[in-house]
Every structure is written in C-alpha cells, then in structure tokens.
Design an enzyme around this catalytic site. Structure first.
Site: not given
Lengths: 269, 406
Positions: A49, A60, A175
C-alpha cells in the site's frame, strides 16, 4: 486474473497469510522512498500500500500524519507518486500495489485522469478513506470499470445490515480496520479479530486483511493465523521518523519488513 | 430539489447541487446515518420542538432584538440599517442556537459525552455551556494558535467544566481542530456525540445546523413586518463556515425581492494569498466530510487560511453557501482585516455596541453599500456575536487609532 487475485491465490496455495505493508510516497524524500518501495518485495512484502500524501489525513494517527508532512515537504504530489510506481514496475511485475489516501488530491488531479494514469503506471487498486459506498459513483464505479480494484475499509461499526452495502463496491480484498480509531492506535484482541473474520467470511469470498495497531512480528504472526492478510503501516513509518538519516531509514524499514515477514510466514507452520 | 424553491435541499444523499455529501471514514458512516434518521424524527416531533422553543426563550433569551441602528443610519445617510442582535444571546453569539438543538438531539440518542471543535472559542463556550446544563462530559479541541489568541474563552470553557485539548498539528487553527475532533470521534464513536459548530461537515450536519440557526431569519421576518410592514430589501452576514449567515438567509431565499450578501474574510487581500475567502479565492474540493469551496493548491493540498478573526479562519465554507454561490442566489464578497477593523470602530463609537470581529466583516460591507442606497431601503445586518473575546486582538491592531481618539 488481476495481480491481487493472483497473489492471494498463490498465498492460499502456500497456506499462508499476506504481509501487506504501508508506506507514504515521498517519505522521507523521493529517492529514499523509491528505494524502500523497490526493496519491500525482496524484504517479504506480499502486497504494497502506497500512501498518497494529504495535508489533512483525518483518519490517521500521529505517525502517518508526520509521514504526510515529511512527504509534502519534499513537494510529493500525484504526478510524482505515479512516477514512483512506474519506476517500481520497471523491476517488479508481480507485487500488487495499491494507492491509499484521501479523495481531495485525486479530485484535484481529475478522477478520469487519475484512473487512466494509475492504470498506465501499474497501480492495481485504490483505497480512499473518505469515500464511503454512498459516493460509489464518484470514483469506485469508474475505477472498477477501468480494471482497478477498489478496496474498502470495514470496521467494528459496520453492522450486518450495512456490510453488504460496503462489500458491494469492494474488490481485490477487504481491509478490516480492527479498532474504531485512527491508524497506529491500540490493537484489537485476537478474539475480536477471529469473530470479525468469521463474520466477514459469511458475507464475502474476498480475502480479508486485518490492520490497525499491528506493530511486532509476534503480533503479525498471531493475526496471520486468523486472516488472509496482515496490514502494517505506522510501525514501518515510525522507523523512518526515528532514523538518523535517509540510508538508515531505508535499512530500518526493510529490516522491520523482514522480521514481520518471518513472523507471518512462520505463523501457520 | 424543485426549481421553484431554494429551500428544499439537500437531497437524499445530502447534496446541494454538487456540494455537501458524506465524505468520511467508514467507522463514522453508521453513526452519521443514524444521526440523520434521528434528526428527521426529532424535527417532526412536537415534543422536541416544544422543548427547543422553551430553551430558546428561557435559556438563550430569544427572541433577540431587531434593533434599528439610528446613528449608523444617520451617519451613512442611505439605507435604513437594522442590527439583528445575536450578540445579546446567552454566551454572546449565535452559536448557542445550534448547541441547544444538538444537545437535545444527543440526549435523545442516549449519548453522554460531547466533543466539539472551536476556532475563536465561541462555539467551544456554547458547547461547554449546554454540556454543563445537561450534565454531559465535554471535550473541546482547539488549535494552539487560537488558544493563544482567545485565552478568555479557553478559561470560560474550563470554568464550565469542559476539557480543552490543544491541537498542535498544522497551523493550530480551526481546520486542525476539526481534523482532531474527527479523529477523536472515530476513536470514541459509540459513546460520543460530535457537536459541529457550523453549517458544514458531513450530511446531516449542514442541514441540521441551518435549521437550528434559521430561528434568526424567522425572527427577522416577523420583527421587520411588525416594525416596517414589509420584508427587508437586503440582508448582510459574515461567512466563515457560514452558520449565522445561513440562519439569517434561509427563510428569505425564495423571496426574490430580498438581496442577500455574504461576506468572506479577505485577510490581507485576496491577491496576497493571506485570506480565508474560500469562494473568492478557492476551488471546489472535498474536506471534513463535504464537498465545498476550499483554499487549496493545484495538487489538492489544503492551504492555510488567514483572518484577523479567529472565527473566520477556516479554509472552507458550508456546502449550502457553495451552492448558493454557484447558482448566484446569494452574492458573496470579500472584506479585508483592515476594513473589518474600521467597521468595528464605527459600530463601537456610533452605537455603543462592541461587535465581534466576525460580525465586523458584515458591518464593513453594509457600510460600503448603505450610502449608495435610497432612504427607504431596509437593510438587516446580522450582528452574530459580541466583541469581548476580541479585545486583545483589537488592542494589538488598533493601538494608534485608540490613542488618537482618546
């Protein structure tokens, strides 16, 4: 078969999970980042990735926020990220590579142009954190029509009613974000991961990769016993932050990748 | 959306034309969707609306007056100027209108923990206030730059029992506080209600905040009918995210005779690049859960906003404003720091009202227009908040001017 399908089929054959590694394009600078990218397959990464830097990475944690800032400091942008993929592909035709990031830089670059250029550069799929299935028509549908996989994040808050909606636009792999939180935060219990994988398998045949909070080879190995893939990002990116220089950054990231790969590969033996 | 009304948006996807939407991480989507569903129920529930009306009246102190600014009107010698006195609300700004609405909704949803982001601190104070009133835990994210320039509001929030979390990322302003609030929400999504302070963010927030703020425009309609027997000719309000403006504008959008003007913060000037005018100096993009006009570079990276007013220092704008700009129903204009300060001073001296620096942007544009308009032109300016919080900033910037007038 797409590169992702081929890779997950091979791994299934070999009865082991994939090590999926995340690094940010252009971190700490273009050349060192390219060296890391080129070194990852040999160091044991099965799927890569590659983060597209953004000023406001809302989902994040601090490690990847700082990676974004370092990359943007070197004027990393979509053109350079795609160039990096092209240079990677000159030496590697087998390792699936997925771009991961936020929508605005893609939107500014132009959706159609991004899809075409990503295909041409050798990108296999996209993960766009802030594009839920409610906006599939924006990018997911045209990307899949052009042969790019669109990998979705599913989370502990994605309930059984919503899961089919999310999976309907998914391809490549799923994911599973094992904790409701930002990247680099605490890890889920193995019991939670086991339940989540079982639940996802009831809804999809796609490979299930688990991420968020996985930092050590031992931890990666324990998750690799349960899922089709283990995603590690913040722990790798932290090595770049802590390195004294660029050469050391490259060495340390690839070093950790080797250790994680050993853990993942030994998990089911 | 029908062609006959500007007031029916957003559509079922949360879009106003191409703007708005729900661009957030998957973790938040189930909660946002349940919030949208709960809000739909609440706004049609007489018990909810009755309780909202009670708190608007007895806690906020509504209706706020529509004050005829006789001295300003005389001074400029044109339009008849009215000030909608949101500065007289409890906590000193329009922000409380939205906070009361959202906290009642949070309680309906069984949430006990409130998070918020704040720039100038007024939304933080309003959130801390309602959290205290309803006995909920309150966490406010605030950029370190804003903490430095809004010490008094930080202290107020703490007095009210809120925890203020300093955000060092980026420029330490509202944009960064919002990123951190979203991160905080993702991390505590099951227990936490995110009380967004402006008419932006993912659907349903822009519509919900607009509805809670529309009390401003609805009151203006009734008040001006009572005073003047007709609708106003023009409305002027400042735009950061744009919640006070959309609250004033929305009830008038379908009245073709009403000219509507939104005022963006031009900072040092649009051509200097140091401004917060996302419509005059930005482009459409996706940030903080919605598509709207954003300050950004050619790579889609968000650039820093600048305004003398911490409350306007945000690189985006609410999506309904972006749409109203695109379809040209509302005229959006920039006002510089300098022009806002001039207007601030005039309002203090002529009316004995110290306006917020945000509101001073609206005043500045209104003062430009008023002298050119006929004496029967009815102009309503939204005085969105009071200027107490801005004393330090104004002292710093106006030292010379104050000495001259002393």
């Amino acid at each position: 078969m797409s590169r992702l399908q081929t890779r997950f089929a091979e791994l299934k054959q070999a009865n082991r999970a994939a090590l999926v590694t995340f690094v940010t394009a252009g971190d700490p600078d273009y050349d060192a980042s390219l060296a890391i990218l080129k070194g990852l397959p040999e160091a044991g990464a099965d799927v890569i990735e590659l983060g597209m830097p953004f000023t406001d990475p809302m989902a994040d944690g601090p490690a990847i926020q700082l990676a974004n800032i370092r990359a943007l400091g070197g004027k990393q942008n979509m053109v350079k990220t795609l160039q990096m993929v092209r240079e990677f592909r000159t030496g590697n035709q087998d390792t699936p590579l997925v771009l991961m990031g936020y929508y605005n830089p893609i939107y500014a670059y132009g959706v159609a142009r991004c899809i075409a250029d990503a295909r041409e550069a050798g990108v296999d799929g996209l993960i766009v954190v802030d594009l839920p299935p409610e906006h599939n028509d924006e990018l997911c549908d045209p990307a899949q029509a052009a042969g790019l996989d669109f990998i979705r994040l599913t989370t502990p808050t994605t309930d059984d009613q919503r899961l089919p909606v999310v999976l309907a636009g998914s391809s490549g792999f799923v994911y599973y974000v094992s904790v409701a939180g930002v990247t680099g935060a605490g890890a889920a219990t193995l019991a939670h991961v086991e339940q989540a994988v079982a639940r996802l398998r009831r809804h999809t045949d796609l490979p299930v990769c688990i991420g968020f909070g996985i930092r050590s080879p031992e931890h990666a190995a324990s998750v690799a016993r349960l899922a089709d893939g283990v995603v590690v990002g913040s722990a790798l990116v932290d090595r770049i932050a802590k390195a004294a220089g660029k050469e050391q950054a490259v060495g340390d990231v690839l070093g950790l990748c080797r250790e994680l790969a050993e853990g993942v590969r030994g998990a089911r033996r | 959306m029908t062609e006959t009304s500007y007031r029916t948006g957003p559509d079922e996807k949360g879009l106003f034309g191409q703007f708005g939407g729900q661009f957030v991480a998957e973790t938040l989507m189930p909660l946002i969707n349940s919030l949208a569903a709960e809000y739909e129920k609440a706004k049609n529930d007489p018990a909810f609306l009755e309780e909202l009306a009670y708190f608007q009246r007895d806690y906020i102190g509504r209706a706020s007056p529509l004050y005829f600014a006789e001295r300003l009107t005389e001074h400029f010698g044109g339009a008849k100027i009215f000030l909608k006195r949101e500065d007289l609300n409890h906590t000193g700004a329009h922000k409380i209108n939205n906070c009361i609405g959202q906290i009642l909704l949070a309680r309906r949803m069984g949430k006990r923990r409130i998070i918020a982001e704040t720039g100038a601190g007024m939304h933080g104070v309003a959130t801390a206030t309602v959290a205290a009133r309803f006995g909920m835990q309150c966490v406010v994210y605030m950029g370190t730059t804003d903490i430095d320039r809004q010490q008094a509001n930080v202290f107020r929030m703490k007095l009210l029992g809120a925890e203020v979390i300093p955000v060092v990322a980026g420029t330490g302003t509202l944009k960064d506080a919002m990123n951190e609030a979203l991160r905080g929400w993702v991390t505590n999504v099951e227990t936490t209600f995110y009380l967004i302070g402006t008419a932006a963010g993912p659907h349903p927030y822009p519509a919900m905040v607009r509805d809670f703020q529309s009390v401003i425009g609805n009151e203006v309609r009734a008040q001006i009918m009572e005073k003047e027997g007709r609708l106003p000719d023009s409305l002027v309000a400042c735009i950061g995210g744009g919640s006070n403006a959309i609250g004033l504008f929305h009830p008038f959008l379908d009245d073709a005779s009403v000219q509507i003007v939104g005022v963006e913060a031009a900072g040092h000037g649009i051509d200097t690049g140091k401004h917060a005018a996302s419509m005059a100096g930005g482009a459409p993009g996706v940030l903080h859960g919605n598509r709207t006009f954003l300050l950004q570079d050619e790579d889609g990276q968000i650039t820093d906003a600048h305004s003398i007013s911490a409350g306007l220092d945000y690189p985006g704008v609410g999506p309904e404003h972006a749409w109203l700009h695109e379809i040209k129903r509302v005229e959006y204009v920039p006002i510089t720091d300098h022009e806002a300060l001039e207007a601030f001073h005039q309002c203090c001296r002529l009316e004995g009202i110290i306006p917020a620096l945000e509101s001073s942007h609206a005043l500045a544009e209104a003062f430009k227009r008023a002298p050119t308009l006929p004496k029967d032109h009815l102009m309503v300016i939204n005085l969105s908040g009071r200027g107490d919080k801005d004393m330090q900033t104004v002292m710093h910037h106006m030292q010379d001017k104050l000495e001259k007038h002393a």
